[in-house]
Design an enzyme around this catalytic site. Structure first.
Site, PDB file in Angstrom:
ATOM      1  N   LEU A 159      37.588  18.093  60.637  1.00  0.00           N
ATOM      2  CA  LEU A 159      38.711  17.231  60.270  1.00  0.00           C
ATOM      3  C   LEU A 159      39.122  17.419  58.816  1.00  0.00           C
ATOM      4  O   LEU A 159      40.272  17.166  58.463  1.00  0.00           O
ATOM      5  CB  LEU A 159      38.346  15.767  60.513  1.00  0.00           C
ATOM      6  CG  LEU A 159      38.062  15.367  61.967  1.00  0.00           C
ATOM      7  CD1 LEU A 159      37.670  13.900  62.039  1.00  0.00           C
ATOM      8  CD2 LEU A 159      39.256  15.648  62.847  1.00  0.00           C
ATOM      9  N   GLY A 160      38.209  17.824  57.962  1.00  0.00           N
ATOM     10  CA  GLY A 160      38.550  17.988  56.557  1.00  0.00           C
ATOM     11  C   GLY A 160      37.306  18.141  55.705  1.00  0.00           C
ATOM     12  O   GLY A 160      36.180  18.153  56.200  1.00  0.00           O
ATOM     13  N   ALA A 161      37.516  18.242  54.420  1.00  0.00           N
ATOM     14  CA  ALA A 161      36.418  18.374  53.467  1.00  0.00           C
ATOM     15  C   ALA A 161      36.847  17.728  52.163  1.00  0.00           C
ATOM     16  O   ALA A 161      38.039  17.666  51.836  1.00  0.00           O
ATOM     17  CB  ALA A 161      36.064  19.839  53.239  1.00  0.00           C
ATOM     18  N   GLY A 162      35.870  17.198  51.428  1.00  0.00           N
ATOM     19  CA  GLY A 162      36.171  16.550  50.157  1.00  0.00           C
ATOM     20  C   GLY A 162      35.014  16.691  49.198  1.00  0.00           C
ATOM     21  O   GLY A 162      34.085  17.482  49.433  1.00  0.00           O
ATOM     22  N   GLY A 163      35.047  15.916  48.124  1.00  0.00           N
ATOM     23  CA  GLY A 163      34.031  16.018  47.093  1.00  0.00           C
ATOM     24  C   GLY A 163      32.649  15.630  47.565  1.00  0.00           C
ATOM     25  O   GLY A 163      31.644  16.096  47.019  1.00  0.00           O
ATOM     26  N   GLY A 205      31.573  15.847  50.932  1.00  0.00           N
ATOM     27  CA  GLY A 205      31.075  16.604  52.078  1.00  0.00           C
ATOM     28  C   GLY A 205      32.179  16.984  53.041  1.00  0.00           C
ATOM     29  O   GLY A 205      33.364  16.921  52.709  1.00  0.00           O
ATOM     30  N   ASP A 226      36.649   4.332  45.306  1.00  0.00           N
ATOM     31  CA  ASP A 226      37.444   5.564  45.385  1.00  0.00           C
ATOM     32  C   ASP A 226      38.620   5.357  46.344  1.00  0.00           C
ATOM     33  O   ASP A 226      38.872   6.175  47.234  1.00  0.00           O
ATOM     34  CB  ASP A 226      36.571   6.736  45.851  1.00  0.00           C
ATOM     35  CG  ASP A 226      37.249   8.094  45.622  1.00  0.00           C
ATOM     36  OD1 ASP A 226      38.173   8.160  44.786  1.00  0.00           O
ATOM     37  OD2 ASP A 226      36.847   9.069  46.278  1.00  0.00           O
ATOM     38  N   LYS A 254      30.891  12.410  58.903  1.00  0.00           N
ATOM     39  CA  LYS A 254      30.876  12.990  57.554  1.00  0.00           C
ATOM     40  C   LYS A 254      29.463  13.448  57.220  1.00  0.00           C
ATOM     41  O   LYS A 254      28.502  12.657  57.293  1.00  0.00           O
ATOM     42  CB  LYS A 254      31.358  11.974  56.517  1.00  0.00           C
ATOM     43  CG  LYS A 254      31.146  12.443  55.081  1.00  0.00           C
ATOM     44  CD  LYS A 254      31.946  11.657  54.067  1.00  0.00           C
ATOM     45  CE  LYS A 254      33.363  12.137  54.003  1.00  0.00           C
ATOM     46  NZ  LYS A 254      34.121  11.588  52.865  1.00  0.00           N
TER      47      LYS A 254
END
Length: 519
Positions: free
Chosen positions: A25-29, A31, A141, A47
């Site tokens: 689905l996605g990636a971020g800072g 994980g 956040d 996640k």
């Protein structure tokens, strides 16, 4: 539109905690995030934390504490945490999947939101924050990427995560936790966060939603931090009605920012008299059209459930995940009891009459529906016998016989203490559904939460927690429906009628999983 789903790559895991992963689905800072499904076919966002965080003992300790608190957060405008493991080689958590774009993606692809949508967004996110703060959590956040736009309202995600990264080895190297453009002055200065910290970010979110830019601009983080601390926000393009509350949210001193309850009240006053405009979709047409791209049906058709992943055997008569996922993402109001018809869609003409018919229909659901659900859970889907005081388990002697009759119970029950407590909570005479009060549903949710905490088997814990979430969702919808009736607001009565019906349907789905894990 950018695809919501990405195929798994060679460096992606195939399962996490027994859940088979279907897509990225996605990636971020913090994980990567993956699509998975519960045994009952409910879509999840899983996640998985980055390896460098996983190696930090302090992060794991905080992650465990924050996730325990996050699992207690219940609200119509949050994506509930349904499962997690802080002790895994790579810690992970699973939340309900929300079928819609992030606020960031919606604004970037379709432009700023109209005013009515913006105020609905403001009220919904503020209400979500209230639920988070009530569990003694601070989001820390809150940013456009952490607000998802579903057909029935916004959802706040990723609460309980940023705090776990504070004061770890990562922050000792001067890495700030948060997104620079949405950080409050006290965060930049390294001071303690509070609910007012999230309010500052909420004001900035409102500016972004209606203008496509942040209140203090973008660019070099140090220059941005200077502007946030020392300069006034740039609100010249922010609509006047919104600017009034945004200026208060963006006050430099936390004590001068309004509590989230005042923000909800202000946003609702701005939409007074416009409820019929929101009776359909609250989102603008281009965003509504894009929602079809977030459905999970094609992944659910072939997705293995958590139980299937563990046993590598397909149970007879298993229901496809596609059907369940469709029910979750686009719930259909079903007759809840006694053949009661689902509420009709409200049009622009005759809206008031339809709304009150909806009210009558939901009252039928609230009065007799949950008893039907209770009987259904007890009877394995067979016609239930007339309710008697035998809702509770028979008292057992130390030998396993009925202490009152001296004979063995007719049914064999699981020995998992969480399952025992869950069955007792459902069957207890202290949790009656004859009147299906909001309080009784809330009490059941609390008792099921306690049962989930006591469960030894992770699969049983997840199944029990799902029933707790469903019970609390129905309780919330029931309370808000009654408020809409008291305020003679047919549009809102239909919204919460539909929410209750969706919760009722989901209960039946999750009860199947519960019965398989806790026979």
């Amino acid at each position: 539109m950018t695809s919501r789903f990405k195929p798994l790559t060679d460096d992606d895991p195939k399962t996490v905690g027994g859940y088979g992963l279907r897509a990225r689905l996605g990636a971020g800072g913090m994980g990567r995030v993956y699509l998975a499904f519960t045994p009952g076919g409910r879509a999840l966002a899983v996640k998985v934390v980055r390896p460098d965080y996983a190696e930090d003992d302090e992060f794991r300790r905080r992650f465990r504490k924050e996730i325990d608190a996050a699992q207690r957060v219940q609200g119509l405008y949050t994506a509930p945490v349904v499962d997690a493991d802080s002790e895994a080689s790579l810690p992970w958590l699973a939340t309900a999947y929300v079928p819609g774009p992030s606020l960031h993606q919606a604004v970037m692809e379709h432009g700023p939101l109209p005013m009515l949508t913006a105020f609905r967004l403001l009220a919904g996110v503020a209400e979500g924050l209230a639920a988070i703060h009530a569990c003694e959590l601070i989001h820390r956040d809150l940013k456009p990427a952490n607000i998802l736009l579903a057909e029935d309202g916004p959802r706040v995600i990723d609460f309980g995560i940023a705090h776990a990264a504070d004061a770890t080895a990562l922050t000792s190297t001067h890495v700030r936790i948060g997104t620079p453009a949405f950080m409050a002055p006290e965060q930049i200065r390294g001071r303690s966060a509070s609910p007012a910290t999230d309010v500052f970010a909420l004001g900035n979110l409102a500016v972004f939603a209606t203008t496509g830019r942040t209140a203090f601009g973008e660019g070099n983080p140090d220059a941005l931090f200077y502007r946030i601390i020392n300069e006034e926000p740039e609100l010249s393009t922010c609509p006047t009605e919104l600017r009034v509350i945004v200026e208060q949210c963006l006050a430099k001193k936390p004590g001068k920012r309004p509590p989230v309850g005042e923000i909800v009240d202000y946003a609702r006053r701005q939409t007074q008299g416009e409820t019929m405009s929101l009776a359909g979709s609250w989102l603008p047409e281009p965003v509504v059209t894009s929602l079809a791209g977030y459905g999970t049906a094609k992944y659910g058709k072939t997705a293995k459930t958590k139980a299937e992943s563990a046993t590598k055997a397909k149970p007879a008569g298993a229901t496809s995940g596609a059907k369940k996922a469709k029910t979750t993402t686009q719930p259909t109001a079903r007759p809840a009891a006694g053949g009661a018809k689902p509420p009709a869609k409200q049009g622009t003409s005759g809206a008031s009459a339809v709304g009150w018919l909806v009210g009558i229909g939901v009252i039928v659901v609230l009065v007799i529906g949950p008893q039907k659900v209770l009987d259904w859970v007890k009877s394995d889907g067979k016609p239930a016998a007339h309710a008697t005081p035998a809702l509770t388990y028979p008292a057992k002697s130390p030998t396993g016989t009925d202490a009152n009759t001296g004979v063995l119970p007719t049914e064999t029950r699981t020995t998992d203490p969480g399952c025992e407590r869950a069955h007792a909570a459902i069957r207890s005479n202290n949790v009656t559904f004859d009147k299906a009060s909001t309080a009784s549903l809330s009490s059941l949710a609390s008792n099921l939460d306690a049962a989930a905490d006591a469960a030894h088997d992770p699969k049983a814990r997840t199944a029990i927690r799902a029933l707790a979430n469903d019970s609390r969702s129905m309780s919330d919808s029931s309370a808000k429906f009654q408020d809409a009736i008291d305020q003679k607001d047919p549009a809102q009565s239909q919204v919460y009628s539909d929410a209750f019906s969706a919760g009722f349907t989901q209960w039946k789905s999750d009860a199947e999983t519960f019965k398989s894990q806790c026979p």
